[in-house]
Write a protein that holds these residues in place. Structure first.
Motif, mmCIF file in Angstrom:
data_model
loop_
_atom_site.group_PDB
_atom_site.id
_atom_site.type_symbol
_atom_site.label_atom_id
_atom_site.label_comp_id
_atom_site.label_asym_id
_atom_site.label_seq_id
_atom_site.Cartn_x
_atom_site.Cartn_y
_atom_site.Cartn_z
ATOM 1 N N SER A 1 0.839 -1.192 0.000
ATOM 2 C CA SER A 1 0.000 0.000 0.000
ATOM 3 C C SER A 1 0.877 1.246 0.000
ATOM 4 O O SER A 1 1.987 1.241 0.533
ATOM 5 C CB SER A 1 -0.923 0.008 1.226
ATOM 6 N N ARG B 1 0.103 10.951 6.685
ATOM 7 C CA ARG B 1 -0.199 9.914 7.675
ATOM 8 C C ARG B 1 0.617 8.647 7.416
ATOM 9 O O ARG B 1 1.012 8.374 6.296
ATOM 10 C CB ARG B 1 -1.698 9.575 7.626
ATOM 11 N N ASP C 1 -0.295 5.496 7.305
ATOM 12 C CA ASP C 1 -1.327 4.462 7.171
ATOM 13 C C ASP C 1 -1.099 3.586 5.940
ATOM 14 O O ASP C 1 -2.037 3.007 5.405
ATOM 15 C CB ASP C 1 -2.711 5.106 7.129
ATOM 16 N N ALA C 2 0.153 3.506 5.484
ATOM 17 C CA ALA C 2 0.479 2.679 4.327
ATOM 18 C C ALA C 2 1.907 2.152 4.496
ATOM 19 O O ALA C 2 2.669 2.635 5.338
ATOM 20 C CB ALA C 2 0.358 3.494 3.037
ATOM 21 N N VAL D 1 5.024 5.886 2.391
ATOM 22 C CA VAL D 1 4.517 7.248 2.289
ATOM 23 C C VAL D 1 5.427 7.982 1.312
ATOM 24 O O VAL D 1 6.617 8.189 1.586
ATOM 25 C CB VAL D 1 4.498 7.970 3.650
ATOM 26 N N VAL E 1 -3.691 2.509 -3.003
ATOM 27 C CA VAL E 1 -3.084 3.831 -2.933
ATOM 28 C C VAL E 1 -4.094 4.854 -2.423
ATOM 29 O O VAL E 1 -5.278 4.816 -2.789
ATOM 30 C CB VAL E 1 -2.529 4.273 -4.311
ATOM 31 N N VAL E 2 -3.627 5.736 -1.560
ATOM 32 C CA VAL E 2 -4.417 6.854 -1.054
ATOM 33 C C VAL E 2 -3.658 8.121 -1.405
ATOM 34 O O VAL E 2 -2.454 8.218 -1.195
ATOM 35 C CB VAL E 2 -4.617 6.769 0.469
ATOM 36 N N ALA E 3 -4.362 9.099 -1.966
ATOM 37 C CA ALA E 3 -3.735 10.358 -2.337
ATOM 38 C C ALA E 3 -4.346 11.487 -1.525
ATOM 39 O O ALA E 3 -5.546 11.496 -1.255
ATOM 40 C CB ALA E 3 -3.922 10.628 -3.826
ATOM 41 N N ARG F 1 0.720 5.662 0.320
ATOM 42 C CA ARG F 1 0.078 6.969 0.475
ATOM 43 C C ARG F 1 0.927 7.984 -0.263
ATOM 44 O O ARG F 1 2.113 8.132 0.017
ATOM 45 C CB ARG F 1 -0.064 7.372 1.940
ATOM 46 N N VAL G 1 1.571 11.793 -0.881
ATOM 47 C CA VAL G 1 1.305 13.113 -0.312
ATOM 48 C C VAL G 1 1.684 14.156 -1.353
ATOM 49 O O VAL G 1 2.853 14.306 -1.704
ATOM 50 C CB VAL G 1 2.103 13.341 0.984
#
Length: 224
Positions: free
Chosen positions: A4, A35, A37-38, A41, A28-30, A6, A8
């Protein structure tokens, strides 16, 4: 290894990277929040902001940035760190396909970091090569010359064609073919035709005098 990510930062680099990771079905979180949380980062923020953002991330995950000029020390206090710099000009008007065929400079301090950097570059579709941390400013200067100054050259040349009532867009196939031909030098300087070069300078002095220093500097740098 990394399941995973993230990302930023949602600028040009972040936009292309997020799109490619989603194509590869990576979780993936954008966003703008740094954070932890992956597994990774990835900082795609302006160079000057990297140290501040890195310090906001809790210790634990891999932390990396995509800057070509910034040292890994900007990621302090993280020790699980690396950088991957896509050697490509990117645009918000295009998607992850603009990463295709590009190279990437990877910088790392350990074997695990090397493996993580290779994984990210490969996942993004980039051809990785190692770059020492201390060599990053020099490397990035070369990258900026090749990309940014090409824009400067085109704008200056386009202005002269417009002044001559010629279409500036006619320069684009010429520039593309120069690249395709392996940057083989042609034209008056390659032939040693300094009479033509002097004619260029006289025309510039009359109609675009502010470009005379640029032409002289480039002519001297181009001289065999």
């Amino acid at each position: 290894m990394i399941g995973s990510v993230r990302v930023v930062g949602t600028g040009r680099a972040g936009w292309a990277i997020v799109g490619r990771l989603r194509e590869r079905r990576i979780s993936v979180v954008a966003g703008r929040e740094p954070r932890a949380d992956a597994d990774l980062v990835l900082l795609a923020v302006p160079d000057a902001a990297i140290p501040e953002v890195a310090q906001q991330i809790p210790i634990g995950p891999w932390v990396a940035h995509v800057s070509g000029a910034t040292s890994l020390t900007a990621l302090d206090p993280h020790e699980r760190r690396f950088s991957v710099h896509p050697l490509q000009t990117l645009s918000l008007q295009r998607g992850p396909e603009q990463l295709d065929g590009a190279w990437a400079a990877i910088t790392f301090e350990s074997d695990p970091a090397h493996a993580a950097a290779e994984w990210l570059a490969s996942t993004l579709g980039l051809r990785a090569f190692p770059l020492a941390d201390e060599d990053k400013p020099l490397y990035h200067a070369g990258a900026a010359m090749a990309s940014n100054f090409l824009v400067t050259l085109y704008r200056a040349a386009a202005r002269l064609l417009e002044e001559s009532n010629a279409p500036p867009e006619a320069l684009v196939p010429l520039m593309q073919r120069t690249i395709e031909n392996g940057f083989a030098l042609t034209g008056p300087i390659a032939r040693g035709d300094w009479t033509t070069v002097e004619a260029h300078l006289r025309a510039l002095e009359e109609r675009a005098p502010d470009l005379v220093p640029l032409y002289r500097a480039l002519a001297e740098a181009t001289r065999p």
